[in-house]
Design an enzyme around this catalytic site. Structure first.
Site, mmCIF file in Angstrom:
data_model
loop_
_atom_site.group_PDB
_atom_site.id
_atom_site.type_symbol
_atom_site.label_atom_id
_atom_site.label_comp_id
_atom_site.label_asym_id
_atom_site.label_seq_id
_atom_site.Cartn_x
_atom_site.Cartn_y
_atom_site.Cartn_z
ATOM 1 C CD GLU A 231 8.233 -24.615 4.685
ATOM 2 O OE1 GLU A 231 8.677 -23.454 4.630
ATOM 3 O OE2 GLU A 231 8.170 -25.256 5.736
ATOM 4 C CD GLU B 224 11.383 -28.718 6.029
ATOM 5 O OE1 GLU B 224 11.394 -27.702 6.753
ATOM 6 O OE2 GLU B 224 11.583 -28.686 4.811
HETATM 7 C C1 GLA Z 1 11.463 -24.406 6.282
HETATM 8 C C2 GLA Z 1 12.141 -24.931 5.027
HETATM 9 C C3 GLA Z 1 13.474 -25.572 5.288
HETATM 10 C C4 GLA Z 1 14.251 -24.812 6.334
HETATM 11 C C5 GLA Z 1 13.428 -24.704 7.594
HETATM 12 C C6 GLA Z 1 14.145 -24.054 8.747
HETATM 13 O O1 GLA Z 1 10.614 -25.284 6.844
HETATM 14 O O2 GLA Z 1 11.331 -25.848 4.329
HETATM 15 O O3 GLA Z 1 14.186 -25.615 4.071
HETATM 16 O O4 GLA Z 1 14.554 -23.551 5.849
HETATM 17 O O5 GLA Z 1 12.290 -23.936 7.301
HETATM 18 O O6 GLA Z 1 13.324 -24.001 9.892
#
Ligand code: GLA
Length: 684
Positions: A165, A316
């Site tokens: 991210e 995710e």
């Molecule tokens: C983001 C990050 C993860 C985690 C999630 C929690 O998407 O990429 O590492 O911290 O948030 O929701």
């Protein structure tokens, strides 16, 4: 036959034979480095039992991978991959570059990010690095090279995720110099830069490149837009260093992606630029507080599919709840399943939950997980196992399928940024405006692509550009070619106000498209109250924004006019249309209420001969359509609160129920049906 294929696939997993990677994958983020090795097998067994076939590992494990500068330990990761293999679980390796180890930033403080107020980030969280730092990139390249040499030919490693991210830019002095050099490469001379940014305004004229600031707040619109482009280029270069080193060692079959944060609709970098060099687009789909906003989430999937104009992964998603929302509510029972199938319906080939099990300590102890701190399944495990089993059953039918749309929504980052820098009406939310077009299209069960305005458009019958503020001459030519070859382009309010330097176009809106439109915007008005609008296809109101249009060609027709309002708008055109070449160009100058928007979309789809893709369904039921040359798969999801009966346009195989032939389905709230049409005249 379908049922038989599904069982064969299941049997391969059950017997522990090496199975090919399924076409549809369920998985989770797994952090073996956080747990005793003696625990790994139990975790992987639980995953296998729940039909998880992929884990993403490693993306925060730098201090375990390289405990001291230049001393790598990847044996543990190799053991984790081998154990996953035993459980028929494939692996995506994340390069750990989102969380540098303490030794690195202590020894090389120039790699730390400096925020807009001049504060240098510290160790103890993550994302504390400066993506523009050449020194940091060397360390990233070093660890990525070690990983790629070790796992680049590993048959169980199917892909790579770079970093995690991408987020904030840095405001340190070295990055500022890089920005100035970037501008020098772009403009060549200060005269050109001063002209394009119109710096005579407020004595902003630059005499030396090193006078140019890194904007950390409001500023010259040309400077602001170029800074965002610089940030995008810098992230892309940061990423390319790792792509190059991974590609040097890795098999071509291993994909390279990065997971793009889902809440970042309006990010500080251009998603199209970042995903261009990647093999696969992936994004992180979180609801946060509350429940699934069906249309918004669907649009985000379509947006993600549009980055590379191919299927994507949800890298995710939340197993029930998150820990970062104001109130961390949990999705209702069944909602996680509906959400997973919505992702698949919109083109996801994998859905991975974040995360398998919470670390015992660390900043995310309260986040939703599949296994509890004791390692045993949490209640959501049952629902996730069910989805996993369904993915196994549907994988064969969905293999090779993707979405094909007759209608597209266009956007560019230039336009999004340009409006966000100067919204003029603080309530003008471009995502909401876009959803105003998207919802009625989806309510008609039409597949919608959301793509960059520069993408090839010839396959679309109808294209909406809701807020295309920046229209350069090149973009205008591209849009006009689409129209002249027979397309129908509907420009929304604020279109064509700016050129590529974020300077005002000297022609009124829509700038270079005024001539083909045979009309223009005389004046725009930010609204604080609704204005009546009516015309050929209905009446309603405009809010937030209204533009007074005029026509200059005899064959330009007025479709909507404003009613009594501020005097300036009264009786004036709000929407005009004209034939151009073989197609049609239409300009809508207002944000319409949902009822009138529905009528406007119905008018446009009928004018453009957009064909129905599925018969009407009860309210709350979402229909998604994935096709190959040989067959179509419909994913039906009941997001409503009442049971829904859906009559099918023809008999289909019910993929989740042994391929039974059905002519209708009954869906409880949150229920899902996956239906396959006949294959080349026969069932599968
Ligand atoms: C983001 C990050 C993860 C985690 C999630 C929690 O998407 O990429 O590492 O911290 O948030 O929701």
């Amino acid at each position: 036959m379908l049922a038989a294929l599904c069982c064969l696939q299941g049997a391969a997993f059950a017997q522990g034979k090496k199975a090919a990677t399924p076409a549809l994958l369920m998985g989770a983020a797994w952090y073996p480095e956080q747990w005793p090795e003696s625990r790994w097998n139990a975790d992987l067994q639980l995953m296998e039992d729940a039909h998880l076939h992929v884990v993403r590992v490693g993306e925060f494990a730098w201090s375990t991978m390289e405990p001291e500068e230049g001393h790598y330990d990847l044996d543990w990761l190799e053991r984790a991959v081998r154990l996953a293999e035993k459980h028929n679980i494939k692996v995506v390796i994340g390069t750990p570059t989102d969380a540098p180890p303490a030794w690195l930033t202590v020894a090389h403080p120039e790699t730390l990010r400096v925020d807009a107020s001049g504060r240098t980030a510290e160790h103890g969280s993550r994302r504390q690095f400066n993506y523009a730092s050449p020194e940091y990139r060397k360390f990233c390249s070093g660890v990525a090279a070690q990983l790629a040499r070790r796992f680049g030919h590993d048959p169980d490693v199917i892909g790579w995720q770079i970093g995690n991210e991408y987020t904030d830019e840095s405001f340190d002095a070295a990055t500022r110099r890089q920005f100035q050099e970037w501008l020098q490469r772009k403009y060549k001379t200060l005269d050109a830069l001063n002209r394009d940014w119109a710096t005579a305004y407020w004595s902003q004229t630059y005499d030396r490149w090193d006078e140019i600031p890194l904007p950390s707040g409001a500023g010259n619109p040309g400077l602001l837009l170029d800074h965002r482009r610089f940030v995008s280029d810098t992230w892309r270069d940061f990423q390319q260093v790792q792509i190059d080193v991974i590609r040097k060692y890795a098999d071509p079959r291993q994909f390279i992606t990065t997971n793009i944060g889902g809440l970042g609709w309006s990010d500080n970098w251009d998603h199209y630029e970042i995903t261009r060099p990647l093999d696969l687009a992936s994004w992180d789909d979180y609801v946060g507080e509350g429940h699934l906003d069906v249309a918004r989430n669907a649009a985000m999937h379509d947006f993600a599919r549009g980055w590379k104009r191919k299927n994507f992964w949800v890298m995710e998603t939340q197993p029930g709840s998150v820990n970062w929302a104001p109130v961390n509510t949990t999705l209702d029972r069944g909602e996680t399943r509906a959400m997973a199938w919505q992702a698949v319906g919109h083109g996801a080939d994998a859905v991975l939950y974040w995360q398998w099990r919470d670390a015992l300590n660390g900043q995310e102890q309260y986040h939703g997980a599949i296994a509890g701190p004791d390692g045993a399944p949490l209640p959501i495990y049952t629902e996730i196992s069910r989805i996993g089993g369904e993915f196994d059953r549907a994988a064969t039918a969905l293999k090779g399928t993707t979405l094909t749309a007759q209608v597209a929504l266009l956007l560019t980052y230039d336009s999004r940024w340009a409006i966000d820098f100067q919204p003029h009406n603080r309530n003008y939310d471009q995502l909401k405006v876009l959803l105003g077009y998207y919802r009625p299209l989806r309510d008609e069960q039409l597949t919608v692509d959301i793509v960059s305005a520069g993408a090839p458009l010839d396959s679309y019958k109808l294209v909406f550009a809701p807020s295309l503020n920046v229209i350069s001459k090149d973009l205008a030519a591209h849009l006009l070619a689409y129209v002249q070859q027979g397309g129908h382009l509907v420009l929304g309010p604020r279109s064509g106000m700016k050129d590529e330097h974020n300077a005002l176009n000297t022609q009124r809106q829509p700038g270079p498209l005024v001539a083909p439109l045979g009309g223009r915007v005389e004046q725009y008005y930010a609204l604080d109250r609704a204005v009546p609008v009516s015309g050929t296809f209905g009446s309603g109101t405009a809010s937030l924004w209204a533009e007074q249009l005029s026509t200059s060609a005899p064959d330009t027709s007025v479709l909507l006019r404003y009613g009594k309002s501020n005097g300036w708008l009264d009786g004036q055109p709000a929407m005009i249309t004209r034939r151009a070449g073989k197609g049609v160009i239409t300009y809508l100058g207002a944000v319409l209420d949902p009822g009138l928007m529905r009528k406007m979309v119905a008018w446009a789809t009928s004018e453009a001969h957009v064909q129905a893709e599925f018969p009407q369904v009860p309210a709350g039921v979402e229909v998604c359509r994935r096709t190959t040359a040989s067959h179509t798969v419909f994913v039906l999801i009941n997001h409503g609160s009442a049971e829904a009966h859906v009559a099918l346009p023809s008999a289909m195989s019910d993929v989740l129920h042994d391929g039974a032939r059905v002519t209708s389905v009954d869906l409880n709230p949150q229920d899902v049906a996956v239906l396959q049409t006949e294959v080349n005249g026969g069932d599968r």
